[in-house]
Design an enzyme around this catalytic site. Structure first.
Site, short mmCIF file in Angstrom:
data_model
loop_
_atom_site.label_atom_id
_atom_site.label_comp_id
_atom_site.label_asym_id
_atom_site.label_seq_id
_atom_site.Cartn_x
_atom_site.Cartn_y
_atom_site.Cartn_z
CD1 TRP A 1 25.85 19.19 20.65
CD2 TRP A 1 26.11 20.03 23.09
NE1 TRP A 1 24.75 20.25 21.27
CE2 TRP A 1 24.84 20.61 22.43
CE3 TRP A 1 26.39 20.29 24.32
CZ2 TRP A 1 24.31 21.51 22.98
CZ3 TRP A 1 25.80 21.22 25.15
CH2 TRP A 1 24.60 21.96 24.49
CG ASP B 1 30.39 20.43 23.04
OD1 ASP B 1 29.81 21.67 23.39
OD2 ASP B 1 30.77 20.09 21.92
CG ASP B 2 28.27 24.87 26.32
OD1 ASP B 2 28.68 25.26 27.36
OD2 ASP B 2 27.51 25.66 25.67
CB CYS C 1 25.89 28.04 22.27
SG CYS C 1 26.91 28.28 21.09
CE LYS D 1 32.03 21.95 19.14
NZ LYS D 1 30.98 21.10 19.16
CG ASP E 1 30.38 27.07 19.73
OD1 ASP E 1 30.02 27.31 18.64
OD2 ASP E 1 29.48 26.05 20.51
CG ASP F 1 24.75 22.76 16.30
OD1 ASP F 1 25.68 23.32 15.84
OD2 ASP F 1 24.36 23.02 17.80
C1 GLA Z 1 26.95 24.83 19.30
C2 GLA Z 1 27.99 24.18 18.78
C3 GLA Z 1 27.62 22.92 19.26
C4 GLA Z 1 27.73 22.59 20.79
C5 GLA Z 1 26.90 23.80 21.45
C6 GLA Z 1 27.08 23.70 22.76
O1 GLA Z 1 25.64 24.83 19.02
O2 GLA Z 1 27.76 23.98 17.11
O3 GLA Z 1 28.47 21.71 18.50
O4 GLA Z 1 28.95 22.94 20.88
O5 GLA Z 1 26.93 24.91 20.75
O6 GLA Z 1 26.34 24.68 23.32
#
Ligand code: GLA
Length: 388
Positions: free
Chosen positions: A19, A54-55, A104, A130, A132, A189
């Site tokens: 990320w 991640d996302d 997110c 992970k 969220d 974040d």
């Molecule tokens: C949130 C999480 C981040 C990341 C983003 C991805 O903000 O806290 O660590 O995973 O989403 O969209």
């Protein structure tokens, strides 16, 4: 008998996550490259283990059976093949989803699909999830949704480390350990600048009593070595830190027991970045078996120092103490540690032998007190041994 050493979540997780640097711009070659570098550059030998996507890895819609679908443009070989590749390197594979209807970044979340998704992740060979907190329906508690996914993961037929990520919201400290998560994000974040590092660290100083084996306080992924190299303005395309600031960041995360998830592009990590991320003495403090939080001592004279100047002490399994002298202020400070604050009276007759974990050298034997001068935004990390 199963050895406790192999139990999932015993120690803070160590790995890399896509990320911070790459956000949406991910693909299977990038992930394979990171796995390769873990092996060739010594990260694996140092203890880093998880490669986490991640996302932004899936399509925007589930398939007709309600399954998540990996984006075929980003991951043409599919997630199973990627997991196999990562496993062939002796590493573990992590993925990302969300308690809500959407992640997110607006991709499908696991709400009301928890058991189905856990099964799919297990089939793909996922070792880490992970999870969220965006797009969470307001009528339902986060606590319940983390319990749900924990139950699904623990019964999906595969060991999957559960990494909760609700940013410290809803008093997460009070219920997350019982929910079954192995680590939990305790902060908003991180951004690749000094103010963010300082703010996150200070926010967790009074939460150290909650962290420990099998449920670690995750202060967010590391920005060490990014130097403003994110493709996301919020994280810090125009940010970046000095080498000393990154060193202090890594020291704080290590001694405070946070998971150590690398966030930079390892393909162009410079020598300093490697020396920071591969510091074996700091990693040993972070990974110490008993997994204790660190306690804080204000330097004397207490009235003189603001809250950004402090010592952190972590009691280690073998009887040593890890002691961090942190000066997060903008001017040089002397940090005086009186050994009575460690439980060591002068009259006991013992001294402390101090070893500098960044300079990798003995500092000598001290009785009663030690008072290093620490430059602005810097730290000194010592390992202290009781000697006669
Ligand atoms: C949130 C999480 C981040 C990341 C983003 C991805 O903000 O806290 O660590 O995973 O989403 O969209």
């Amino acid at each position: 008998m199963i050895s406790i050493e192999n139990q999932l979540g015993l120690r803070p997780a160590m790995g890399w996550n896509s990320w911070n640097t790459f956000t949406w711009d991910i693909n299977e070659q990038l992930i394979r490259d990171m796995a390769d570098l873990f092996v060739t550059e010594g990260y694996k030998d140092a203890g880093y283990e998880y490669i986490v996507i991640d996302d932004c890895w899936s399509l925007k819609e589930r398939d007709k059976d309600g399954n998540l679908v990996a984006d075929p443009e980003k991951f043409p070989s599919g997630m199973k093949a990627l997991a196999d590749y990562i496993h062939s390197k002796g590493l573990k594979f992590g993925m990302y989803s969300c308690v809500g209807t959407h992640t997110c970044a607006g991709y499908p979340g696991s709400f009301e699909h928890e058991f189905q998704d856990a099964k799919l992740f297990a089939e793909w060979g996922v070792d880490y999830l992970k999870y969220d907190y965006c797009f969470k329906p307001r009528h339902i508690s986060g606590e319940l949704l983390y319990k749900r996914m924990s139950l699904a993961l623990k019964n999906c037929g595969r060991d999957i480390l559960f990494s909760a990520c609700n940013w410290g919201a809803d008093n997460v400290y009070q219920w997350i350990r019982e929910s079954g998560a192995h680590m939990y994000r305790s902060t908003g974040d991180i951004r690749d600048n000094w103010d963010s590092i300082k703010e996150l660290a200070i926010s967790q100083l009074d939460k150290q009593c909650y962290t420990g084996s099998f449920c670690h306080n995750d202060m967010d992924m590391l920005v060490v070595g990014m130097y403003g190299g994110s493709n996301n303005d919020f994280i810090g395309r125009i940010g970046g830190c000095s080498d000393n600031e990154y060193k202090t960041h890594f020291s704080l995360w290590s001694i405070m027991g946070s998971p150590l998830m690398i966030g930079c592009d390892l393909r162009n990590a410079n020598q300093v970045t490697k020396e920071i991320l591969l510091n074996q003495e700091l990693i040993a403090i972070n990974q110490d078996l008993e997994g204790r939080g660190a306690y804080r001592i204000k330097p004397e004279p207490q009235w003189f120092h603001s809250d950004d100047v402090f010592m952190l002490v972590k009691v280690l399994t073998n009887g040593d103490l890890a002691i961090g002298f942190f000066n997060l202020s903008d001017s040089q400070r002397e940090l005086s540690l009186q050994f009575w604050d460690l439980g060591l009276p002068y009259a006991a007759g013992f001294s402390l032998s101090l070893y500098d974990c960044w300079e990798h050298k003995e500092l000598g034997v001290f009785r009663e007190r030690f008072a290093p001068v620490v430059p602005a935004r810097d730290c000194l990390i010592v390992r202290a041994k009781l000697v006669q």
